[in-house]
Design a protein around this motif. Structure first.
Motif, PDB file in Angstrom:
ATOM      1  N   UNK A   1     -11.052  -5.867   5.731  1.00 56.15           N
ATOM      2  CA  UNK A   1     -10.459  -4.689   6.384  1.00 56.15           C
ATOM      3  C   UNK A   1      -9.249  -4.199   5.605  1.00 56.15           C
ATOM      4  N   UNK A   2      -8.444  -5.131   5.095  1.00 57.19           N
ATOM      5  CA  UNK A   2      -7.251  -4.748   4.347  1.00 57.19           C
ATOM      6  C   UNK A   2      -7.610  -3.997   3.073  1.00 57.19           C
ATOM      7  N   UNK A   3      -8.622  -4.472   2.366  1.00 55.58           N
ATOM      8  CA  UNK A   3      -9.006  -3.829   1.112  1.00 55.58           C
ATOM      9  C   UNK A   3      -9.667  -2.477   1.343  1.00 55.58           C
ATOM     10  N   UNK A   4     -10.283  -2.277   2.495  1.00 59.92           N
ATOM     11  CA  UNK A   4     -10.825  -0.950   2.805  1.00 59.92           C
ATOM     12  C   UNK A   4      -9.703   0.072   2.893  1.00 59.92           C
ATOM     13  N   UNK A   5      -8.545  -0.368   3.370  1.00 58.43           N
ATOM     14  CA  UNK A   5      -7.397   0.528   3.464  1.00 58.43           C
ATOM     15  C   UNK A   5      -6.701   0.674   2.119  1.00 58.43           C
ATOM     16  N   UNK A   6      -6.521  -0.441   1.434  1.00 58.83           N
ATOM     17  CA  UNK A   6      -5.731  -0.441   0.203  1.00 58.83           C
ATOM     18  C   UNK A   6      -6.486   0.101  -1.001  1.00 58.83           C
ATOM     19  N   UNK A   7      -7.804  -0.021  -1.003  1.00 60.94           N
ATOM     20  CA  UNK A   7      -8.567   0.403  -2.161  1.00 60.94           C
ATOM     21  C   UNK A   7      -8.532  -0.631  -3.266  1.00 60.94           C
ATOM     22  N   UNK A   8      -8.971  -0.250  -4.431  1.00 60.43           N
ATOM     23  CA  UNK A   8      -9.121  -1.213  -5.531  1.00 60.43           C
ATOM     24  C   UNK A   8      -8.162  -0.939  -6.688  1.00 60.43           C
ATOM     25  N   UNK A   9      -7.121  -0.156  -6.450  1.00 59.56           N
ATOM     26  CA  UNK A   9      -6.191   0.169  -7.525  1.00 59.56           C
ATOM     27  C   UNK A   9      -4.805  -0.426  -7.260  1.00 59.56           C
ATOM     28  N   UNK A  10      -4.768  -1.537  -6.561  1.00 55.08           N
ATOM     29  CA  UNK A  10      -3.507  -2.207  -6.294  1.00 55.08           C
ATOM     30  C   UNK A  10      -2.958  -2.849  -7.563  1.00 55.08           C
ATOM     31  N   UNK A  11      -1.666  -2.821  -7.707  1.00 48.17           N
ATOM     32  CA  UNK A  11      -1.068  -3.478  -8.849  1.00 48.17           C
ATOM     33  C   UNK A  11       0.439  -3.398  -8.788  1.00 48.17           C
ATOM     34  N   UNK A  12       1.067  -3.901  -9.848  1.00 52.01           N
ATOM     35  CA  UNK A  12       2.527  -3.902  -9.891  1.00 52.01           C
ATOM     36  C   UNK A  12       2.983  -3.844 -11.344  1.00 52.01           C
ATOM     37  N   UNK A  13       4.256  -3.505 -11.515  1.00 51.98           N
ATOM     38  CA  UNK A  13       4.852  -3.466 -12.838  1.00 51.98           C
ATOM     39  C   UNK A  13       5.516  -4.804 -13.129  1.00 51.98           C
ATOM     40  N   UNK A  14       5.062  -5.480 -14.170  1.00 55.00           N
ATOM     41  CA  UNK A  14       5.686  -6.716 -14.623  1.00 55.00           C
ATOM     42  C   UNK A  14       6.676  -6.371 -15.732  1.00 55.00           C
ATOM     43  N   UNK A  15       7.769  -7.133 -15.790  1.00 51.39           N
ATOM     44  CA  UNK A  15       8.772  -6.870 -16.819  1.00 51.39           C
ATOM     45  C   UNK A  15       9.252  -8.169 -17.434  1.00 51.39           C
ATOM     46  N   UNK A  16       9.650  -8.084 -18.679  1.00 49.20           N
ATOM     47  CA  UNK A  16      10.271  -9.201 -19.388  1.00 49.20           C
ATOM     48  C   UNK A  16      11.075  -8.627 -20.538  1.00 49.20           C
ATOM     49  N   UNK A  17      11.503  -9.479 -21.459  1.00 50.75           N
ATOM     50  CA  UNK A  17      12.341  -9.004 -22.562  1.00 50.75           C
ATOM     51  C   UNK A  17      11.603  -8.014 -23.461  1.00 50.75           C
ATOM     52  N   UNK A  18      10.274  -8.080 -23.469  1.00 47.82           N
ATOM     53  CA  UNK A  18       9.503  -7.200 -24.343  1.00 47.82           C
ATOM     54  C   UNK A  18       9.277  -5.816 -23.745  1.00 47.82           C
ATOM     55  N   UNK A  19       9.550  -5.645 -22.445  1.00 48.21           N
ATOM     56  CA  UNK A  19       9.341  -4.358 -21.806  1.00 48.21           C
ATOM     57  C   UNK A  19       8.585  -4.501 -20.494  1.00 48.21           C
ATOM     58  N   UNK A  20       7.801  -3.502 -20.144  1.00 51.07           N
ATOM     59  CA  UNK A  20       7.059  -3.499 -18.891  1.00 51.07           C
ATOM     60  C   UNK A  20       5.572  -3.320 -19.149  1.00 51.07           C
ATOM     61  N   UNK A  21       4.777  -3.752 -18.194  1.00 50.32           N
ATOM     62  CA  UNK A  21       3.330  -3.569 -18.269  1.00 50.32           C
ATOM     63  C   UNK A  21       2.771  -3.519 -16.853  1.00 50.32           C
ATOM     64  N   UNK A  22       1.648  -2.851 -16.703  1.00 48.47           N
ATOM     65  CA  UNK A  22       0.995  -2.734 -15.410  1.00 48.47           C
ATOM     66  C   UNK A  22       0.020  -3.897 -15.227  1.00 48.47           C
ATOM     67  N   UNK A  23       0.076  -4.537 -14.056  1.00 49.51           N
ATOM     68  CA  UNK A  23      -0.806  -5.661 -13.756  1.00 49.51           C
ATOM     69  C   UNK A  23      -1.688  -5.277 -12.568  1.00 49.51           C
ATOM     70  N   UNK A  24      -2.984  -5.333 -12.777  1.00 50.97           N
ATOM     71  CA  UNK A  24      -3.923  -5.068 -11.700  1.00 50.97           C
ATOM     72  C   UNK A  24      -3.955  -6.257 -10.754  1.00 50.97           C
ATOM     73  N   UNK A  25      -3.795  -6.015  -9.476  1.00 58.14           N
ATOM     74  CA  UNK A  25      -3.800  -7.090  -8.486  1.00 58.14           C
ATOM     75  C   UNK A  25      -5.223  -7.394  -8.037  1.00 58.14           C
ATOM     76  N   UNK A  26      -5.463  -8.667  -7.717  1.00 59.33           N
ATOM     77  CA  UNK A  26      -6.778  -9.103  -7.239  1.00 59.33           C
ATOM     78  C   UNK A  26      -6.597  -9.954  -5.983  1.00 59.33           C
ATOM     79  N   UNK A  27      -6.140  -9.367  -4.885  1.00 57.62           N
ATOM     80  CA  UNK A  27      -5.860 -10.158  -3.687  1.00 57.62           C
ATOM     81  C   UNK A  27      -7.087 -10.786  -3.046  1.00 57.62           C
ATOM     82  N   UNK A  28      -8.279 -10.274  -3.342  1.00 60.75           N
ATOM     83  CA  UNK A  28      -9.482 -10.817  -2.717  1.00 60.75           C
ATOM     84  C   UNK A  28      -9.675 -12.294  -3.026  1.00 60.75           C
ATOM     85  N   UNK A  29      -9.096 -12.776  -4.134  1.00 59.77           N
ATOM     86  CA  UNK A  29      -9.281 -14.190  -4.481  1.00 59.77           C
ATOM     87  C   UNK A  29      -8.570 -15.122  -3.508  1.00 59.77           C
ATOM     88  N   UNK A  30      -7.725 -14.567  -2.631  1.00 61.04           N
ATOM     89  CA  UNK A  30      -7.069 -15.376  -1.599  1.00 61.04           C
ATOM     90  C   UNK A  30      -7.874 -15.430  -0.304  1.00 61.04           C
TER      91      UNK A  30
END
Length: 287
Positions: A158-187
């Motif tokens: 039910x949660x993924x029907x609302x959220x869709x399949x384009x969930x993600x977040x911006x990760x950052x470190x000393x090298x800069x930032x990058x987009x990370x696709x989230x895969x919550x279904x594995x939980x």
């Protein structure tokens, strides 16, 4: 709430003494906040009424002060916000996104063992097969009224029907930032609250990060997979998604992660042995 400047946090649980791994995370958060012109908050994650001890809260504050770290007041204690967590949980229940589960851990293991090739979550636990997801409502109401032991699980489908399949977040470190696709279904249908405690680590942490205006979450690599679930909850609850950084873990001489449960050498032990804060900082790369 956020004032526009970066806000980070160090959020230990008072269920044991801090060790070098905690010191590294606290120092890294404080260092990044200083370099970004922001601030670092301290949060006490004491939702566990059995393992959390007041004397360990005092020990955490003392250890951090010994390291030379100070934090703005007030310090948030999760145990003081159970009503807020209950309200968030009730909202998910009302929307059909959470349901009560009456299965014991032993029953779940047995159910998983009966299914060939049954998948496991990132922590190694068997994925919940959804036994209680479609129980008869009258039966559920009766068991809840009788105070039957239960947890509350997120209905992942039910949660993924609302959220869709384009969930993600911006990760950052000393090298800069990058987009990370989230895969919550594995939980799978993750536990988000218990009968006696109306929250879980997952639910409380996303609520508190939103309430405290946390813009950058810096924590160990062992929590990287959990971020997928947190991003999903943030989407469902209309909370902002911070930037995330998952730092290296401090290992013992045998190559194992330091852990309270394994009685890893604590900062108090090191202090008693004559180790100085300056030596700790140098050892962890903050000299």
């Amino acid at each position: 709430m956020s004032t526009g400047a970066p806000v980070l946090r160090f959020a230990p649980s008072p269920n044991g003494r801090l060790h070098l791994g905690h010191a590294y995370s606290a120092l890294l958060n404080a260092d990044l906040a200083r370099r970004m012109g922001g601030l670092c908050r301290l949060r006490i994650e004491d939702i566990d009424p059995v393992r959390s001890k007041p004397e360990l809260v005092e020990a955490i504050v003392a250890d951090l002060a010994w390291l030379g770290l100070t934090f703005p007041e007030p310090v948030r204690h999760q145990s003081q916000h159970m009503d807020a967590y209950r309200a968030v949980l009730d909202g998910l229940i009302d929307r059909g996104l959470a349901y009560p589960c009456f299965c014991s851990r032993g029953q779940i293991r047995a159910q998983a063992a009966a299914l060939e090739g049954h998948p496991h979550d990132p922590d190694g636990a068997p994925l919940y097969p959804g036994t209680c997801r479609r129980l008869d409502p009258a039966r559920v109401a009766g068991r809840l009224a009788g105070n039957a032991p239960h947890t509350w699980r997120l209905d992942m489908e039910a949660a993924l029907r609302i959220a869709g399949d384009r969930l993600g977040y911006t990760a950052f470190d000393e090298a800069g930032t990058r987009w990370v696709q989230a895969a919550p279904a594995r939980w799978g249908d993750a536990v988000i609250a218990r009968r006696a405690v109306p929250t879980s680590y997952h639910l409380a942490v996303v609520h508190d990060d939103a309430q405290e205006g946390i813009t950058h979450v810096v924590r160990g690599q062992d929590l990287e997979a959990a971020t997928d679930l947190h991003v999903l909850l943030q989407h469902l609850l209309d909370f902002p998604v911070p930037r995330y950084r998952h730092h290296r873990l401090i290992l013992d001489p045998g190559g194992e992660k330091l852990a309270k449960s394994r009685a890893s050498q604590s900062l108090a032990d090191l202090r008693q042995a004559g180790v100085t804060p300056e030596q700790i900082r140098a050892r962890l790369g903050f000299g």
